[in-house]
Design an enzyme around this catalytic site. Structure first.
Site, PDB file in Angstrom:
ATOM      1  N   MET A 147     -12.112  -4.277   5.350  1.00 13.53           N
ATOM      2  CA  MET A 147     -11.169  -3.454   6.120  1.00 13.53           C
ATOM      3  C   MET A 147     -10.853  -4.100   7.472  1.00 13.53           C
ATOM      4  O   MET A 147     -11.752  -4.573   8.177  1.00 13.53           O
ATOM      5  CB  MET A 147     -11.760  -2.056   6.362  1.00 13.53           C
ATOM      6  CG  MET A 147     -11.982  -1.219   5.111  1.00 13.53           C
ATOM      7  SD  MET A 147     -10.496  -0.933   4.119  1.00 13.53           S
ATOM      8  CE  MET A 147      -9.392  -0.149   5.298  1.00 13.53           C
ATOM      9  N   ASP A 161      -4.230   4.206  -2.101  1.00 14.07           N
ATOM     10  CA  ASP A 161      -5.314   4.721  -1.268  1.00 14.07           C
ATOM     11  C   ASP A 161      -5.653   6.142  -1.674  1.00 14.07           C
ATOM     12  O   ASP A 161      -4.780   7.007  -1.738  1.00 14.07           O
ATOM     13  CB  ASP A 161      -4.889   4.696   0.207  1.00 14.07           C
ATOM     14  CG  ASP A 161      -4.873   3.293   0.772  1.00 14.07           C
ATOM     15  OD1 ASP A 161      -5.871   2.576   0.597  1.00 14.07           O
ATOM     16  OD2 ASP A 161      -3.857   2.910   1.383  1.00 14.07           O
ATOM     17  N   HIS A 198      -8.115   2.199  -4.236  1.00 12.46           N
ATOM     18  CA  HIS A 198      -9.100   2.084  -3.148  1.00 12.46           C
ATOM     19  C   HIS A 198      -9.659   3.480  -2.886  1.00 12.46           C
ATOM     20  O   HIS A 198      -8.982   4.320  -2.304  1.00 12.46           O
ATOM     21  CB  HIS A 198      -8.375   1.503  -1.913  1.00 12.46           C
ATOM     22  CG  HIS A 198      -9.221   1.407  -0.687  1.00 12.46           C
ATOM     23  ND1 HIS A 198      -8.677   1.189   0.570  1.00 12.46           N
ATOM     24  CD2 HIS A 198     -10.566   1.482  -0.496  1.00 12.46           C
ATOM     25  CE1 HIS A 198      -9.642   1.138   1.469  1.00 12.46           C
ATOM     26  NE2 HIS A 198     -10.792   1.321   0.848  1.00 12.46           N
ATOM     27  N   HIS A 202      -1.333  -1.161  -4.220  1.00 11.12           N
ATOM     28  CA  HIS A 202      -2.569  -0.614  -3.655  1.00 11.12           C
ATOM     29  C   HIS A 202      -2.401   0.904  -3.483  1.00 11.12           C
ATOM     30  O   HIS A 202      -1.461   1.362  -2.822  1.00 11.12           O
ATOM     31  CB  HIS A 202      -2.809  -1.304  -2.312  1.00 11.12           C
ATOM     32  CG  HIS A 202      -4.093  -0.979  -1.630  1.00 11.12           C
ATOM     33  ND1 HIS A 202      -5.287  -1.608  -1.929  1.00 11.12           N
ATOM     34  CD2 HIS A 202      -4.384  -0.099  -0.633  1.00 11.12           C
ATOM     35  CE1 HIS A 202      -6.243  -1.143  -1.145  1.00 11.12           C
ATOM     36  NE2 HIS A 202      -5.725  -0.213  -0.351  1.00 11.12           N
ATOM     37  N   ASP A 226      -7.463  -5.316   4.286  1.00 16.89           N
ATOM     38  CA  ASP A 226      -6.741  -4.048   4.189  1.00 16.89           C
ATOM     39  C   ASP A 226      -6.742  -3.349   5.542  1.00 16.89           C
ATOM     40  O   ASP A 226      -7.793  -2.932   6.022  1.00 16.89           O
ATOM     41  CB  ASP A 226      -7.432  -3.178   3.129  1.00 16.89           C
ATOM     42  CG  ASP A 226      -6.722  -1.858   2.903  1.00 16.89           C
ATOM     43  OD1 ASP A 226      -5.579  -1.693   3.356  1.00 16.89           O
ATOM     44  OD2 ASP A 226      -7.327  -0.986   2.234  1.00 16.89           O
ATOM     45  N   SER A 238       0.858  -1.183   0.000  1.00 21.82           N
ATOM     46  CA  SER A 238       0.000   0.000   0.000  1.00 21.82           C
ATOM     47  C   SER A 238       0.894   1.232   0.000  1.00 21.82           C
ATOM     48  O   SER A 238       1.621   1.492   0.959  1.00 21.82           O
ATOM     49  CB  SER A 238      -0.904  -0.019   1.233  1.00 21.82           C
ATOM     50  OG  SER A 238      -1.611   1.197   1.317  1.00 21.82           O
ATOM     51  N   MET A 277      -8.018   9.301  -0.578  1.00 25.09           N
ATOM     52  CA  MET A 277      -8.786   9.822   0.558  1.00 25.09           C
ATOM     53  C   MET A 277      -9.149  11.276   0.289  1.00 25.09           C
ATOM     54  O   MET A 277      -8.300  12.041  -0.181  1.00 25.09           O
ATOM     55  CB  MET A 277      -7.946   9.721   1.833  1.00 25.09           C
ATOM     56  CG  MET A 277      -7.416   8.322   2.088  1.00 25.09           C
ATOM     57  SD  MET A 277      -6.572   8.218   3.671  1.00 25.09           S
ATOM     58  CE  MET A 277      -6.139   6.474   3.687  1.00 25.09           C
ATOM     59  N   MET A 283     -11.609   5.968  -1.040  1.00 28.99           N
ATOM     60  CA  MET A 283     -12.241   6.299   0.242  1.00 28.99           C
ATOM     61  C   MET A 283     -12.755   7.725   0.137  1.00 28.99           C
ATOM     62  O   MET A 283     -12.224   8.651   0.753  1.00 28.99           O
ATOM     63  CB  MET A 283     -11.217   6.140   1.381  1.00 28.99           C
ATOM     64  CG  MET A 283     -10.911   4.687   1.699  1.00 28.99           C
ATOM     65  SD  MET A 283      -9.352   4.489   2.587  1.00 28.99           S
ATOM     66  CE  MET A 283      -8.225   4.513   1.205  1.00 28.99           C
TER      67      MET A 283
HETATM   68  C1  DX5 Z   1      -6.267   2.493   5.484  1.00 21.77           C
HETATM   69  C2  DX5 Z   1      -5.865   2.184   4.062  1.00 21.77           C
HETATM   70  C3  DX5 Z   1      -4.910   1.059   4.028  1.00 21.77           C
HETATM   71  C4  DX5 Z   1      -3.604   1.385   4.695  1.00 21.77           C
HETATM   72  C5  DX5 Z   1      -3.111   0.200   5.418  1.00 21.77           C
HETATM   73  O1  DX5 Z   1      -7.179   3.515   5.499  1.00 21.77           O
HETATM   74  O2  DX5 Z   1      -6.980   1.844   3.276  1.00 21.77           O
HETATM   75  O3  DX5 Z   1      -4.690   0.621   2.689  1.00 21.77           O
HETATM   76  O4  DX5 Z   1      -2.640   1.803   3.760  1.00 21.77           O
HETATM   77  O5  DX5 Z   1      -2.056   0.581   6.239  1.00 21.77           O
HETATM   78  P1  DX5 Z   1      -1.432  -0.439   7.293  1.00 21.77           P
HETATM   79  O6  DX5 Z   1      -1.034  -1.649   6.527  1.00 21.77           O
HETATM   80  O7  DX5 Z   1      -0.257   0.289   7.873  1.00 21.77           O
HETATM   81  O8  DX5 Z   1      -2.493  -0.704   8.301  1.00 21.77           O
HETATM   82 ZN    ZN Z   2      -6.571   0.792   1.311  1.00 28.71          ZN
END
Ligand code: DX5
Ligand code: ZN
Length: 224
Positions: free
Chosen positions: A144, A40, A74, A38, A179, A13, A42, A76
């Site tokens: 999650m 992310d 992903h 991956h 995740d 990620s 946000m 969010m």
């Molecule tokens: C969390 C993200 C994850 C995050 C995981 O909101 O969606 O993808 O990067 O991070 P770790 O592996 O450190 O929990």
């Molecule tokens: Zn994620």
């Protein structure tokens, strides 16, 4: 349409990668065998954080795709419809949160129409059965292991049972992704409970040697 990896995959990620050395780190992980990256996304509304943009995603795709890598975005974000269009040219897989939009059927169809594998992400408090009415439109479910927004959070232990429940509910063609909070202490358990795609940020990039940490996680998955 891209193909889901045939074997279980550890998915680095990139939110915890070094932003000034991102290309170098992605290349080194490709050398080590990583194939699903991956990303992310946000929006500061659905989750209290803001990252990663389309240009970063485009750069990762340019490095990873020629070597058989997949970019897993992903989302969010609240109301992710527009973002699907922004990210799809640089993505092979896109997941949206069932909690983020009242019309997930349409979103999943739009992800596939944009040429990407379609994923549905569910927060830790969302019943796993929420995915059932959508199963025909799904290629993977992102379960999650933490409440999304930040890397480095502790794994919520009830997630293991949720992975097992999803594996029982879903047909074999639908992959189960986990995740958040995944590291050496629990990755084999997550695999044993049915996860096919195992996302990890801080356990890889927070380590002194991210490639060695990736290789260690991949080995634990392979022997789980
Ligand atoms: C969390 C993200 C994850 C995050 C995981 O909101 O969606 O993808 O990067 O991070 P770790 O592996 O450190 O929990
Ligand atoms: Zn994620």
């Amino acid at each position: 349409m891209p193909e889901m990896p045939a074997t279980p995959a550890v998915c680095p990620s990139l939110m915890s990668a070094d932003p000034l050395r991102l290309g170098e780190q992605v290349s080194a992980l490709l050398d080590a065998g990583a194939r699903v990256f991956h990303v992310d996304v946000m929006d500061g509304r659905f989750v209290p954080n803001l990252m990663l943009g389309t240009e970063t995603t485009r750069g990762v795709a340019a490095l990873a795709r020629p070597r058989g890598g997949l970019v897993d975005v992903h989302l969010m974000v609240e109301g992710p419809r527009e973002a699907i269009g922004w990210y799809a040219p640089h993505a092979d897989m896109i997941s949206v949160h069932v909690e983020a939009d009242p019309h997930p059927h349409q979103l999943l169809s739009e992800i596939r129409e944009a040429g990407c594998l379609a994923g549905l992400a569910i927060n830790p408090g969302t019943p796993v059965e929420m995915v059932l009415p959508l199963v025909e439109r799904l290629d993977y479910v992102n379960c999650m292991g933490v409440n999304p927004g930040f890397s480095g959070q502790s794994f919520i232990p009830e997630t293991l049972g949720r992975l097992g429940a999803l594996r029982d509910l879903l047909p074999p063609r639908v992959a189960v992704q986990v995740d958040g909070g995944i590291g050496p202490a629990n990755i084999a358990d997550a695999r044993a409970f049915g996860a096919d795609l195992l996302v990890s940020a801080s356990a890889i990039f927070g380590a002194a040697d991210p490639v060695a940490s990736y290789a260690d996680l991949a080995e634990r998955v392979a022997s789980a």
